[in-house]
Design an enzyme around this catalytic site. Structure first.
Site, short mmCIF file in Angstrom:
data_model
loop_
_atom_site.label_atom_id
_atom_site.label_comp_id
_atom_site.label_asym_id
_atom_site.label_seq_id
_atom_site.Cartn_x
_atom_site.Cartn_y
_atom_site.Cartn_z
N ASP A 113 -7.42 21.66 -17.56
CA ASP A 113 -5.96 22.23 -17.62
C ASP A 113 -6.24 23.99 -17.02
O ASP A 113 -7.38 24.30 -17.58
CB ASP A 113 -5.26 22.38 -18.97
N1 URA Z 1 -7.21 17.24 -22.53
C1 URA Z 1 -6.32 18.35 -22.33
O1 URA Z 1 -5.48 18.36 -22.93
N2 URA Z 1 -6.81 19.09 -21.56
C2 URA Z 1 -7.91 19.49 -20.87
O2 URA Z 1 -8.01 20.35 -20.16
C3 URA Z 1 -8.87 18.51 -21.22
C4 URA Z 1 -8.76 17.48 -22.13
#
Ligand code: URA
Length: 236
Positions: A103
């Site tokens: 993310d």
């Molecule tokens: N899980 C999430 O919620 N975000 C990420 O970036 C990676 C794993």
């Protein structure tokens, strides 16, 4: 065809300055002759030696990036900065793409590669390459969460594979996933009444993020690290 200095620097063993120095000092040969012109065009098929050692040109490039916050893990984005913008010129290649997603606000280990087969190997759901994350949430982390993660949390899109949660501090723990669903860790803690406030990827396969890389920095993987990345085991 590309410049000799660019080809040498792209192999990851030498910095651009070191390459320039070696060429200037006559320590680089192409097809048996000393080559002092850094701009000499080469294909990579030539017999090249650097400081007396034959060069084995690597055709693919795989980088380890310490992803900072605020970058999206896409090759292109109309609004946001992308992780590819962090790659220095000597490692820029048209085909480089992020192998896997983090993310925008997640930090830590990202792999950028132009090797489609490698990306498939580490991302294919059937392969179950483990990924470890350090997570901080807004409420205390509990043994109940550890138990629910181990059982497999039910999300809207199905039941998650069992995940390990190791408690570290009152609000912090390490999660090991063997799959990758959209916002998975945030949604898993959401189901347990917590909101993720910080998320950092520590490892993929048996490969750990190099502590020496500052956020935003990247470097090519060594041969040994490429093997670690493919392993379906956790780092030692
Ligand atoms: N899980 C999430 O919620 N975000 C990420 O970036 C990676 C794993």
């Amino acid at each position: 065809m590309e410049r000799l200095d660019k080809l040498l620097a792209s192999q990851g063993m030498l910095s651009r300055r070191e390459v320039k120095e070696l060429i200037a000092r006559g320590r680089v040969t192409v097809d048996g002759r000393v080559e002092k012109r850094p701009e000499r065009k080469v294909t990579g098929e030539e017999q090249i030696t650097v400081a007396g050692e034959p060069l084995r040109v690597q055709r693919t490039l795989t980088l380890m990036l310490h992803k900072p916050q605020g970058y999206v893990s896409a090759a292109r984005d109309a609004r946001d900065k992308t992780v590819l913008e962090l790659v220095p010129p000597e490692y820029r290649r048209k085909e480089l793409f992020p192998a896997g997603r983090l993310d925008k606000d997640t930090t830590g280990l990202m792999i950028l590669t132009d090797d489609g087969a490698l990306a498939h190997e580490i991302l294919a759901p059937k392969k179950h390459v483990p990924k470890q994350y350090r997570v901080t949430i807004d409420v205390p982390m509990t043994e109940e969460m550890v138990r629910r993660f181990a059982e497999g949390i039910r999300l809207k899109d199905g039941v998650c594979r069992p995940a390990e949660l190791t408690l570290e501090g009152e609000h912090t723990g390490v999660v090991t996933l063997r799959e990758g669903r959209y916002h998975q860790i945030k949604r898993m803690f959401g189901c347990c009444g917590g909101t993720v406030t910080a998320l950092h990827r520590l490892s993929m396969g048996a490969l750990r993020l190099d502590e020496g890389l500052a956020p935003g920095e990247c470097r090519p993987l060594t041969e040994e690290e490429l093997l670690l990345l493919r392993r379906q085991e956790l780092p030692e």
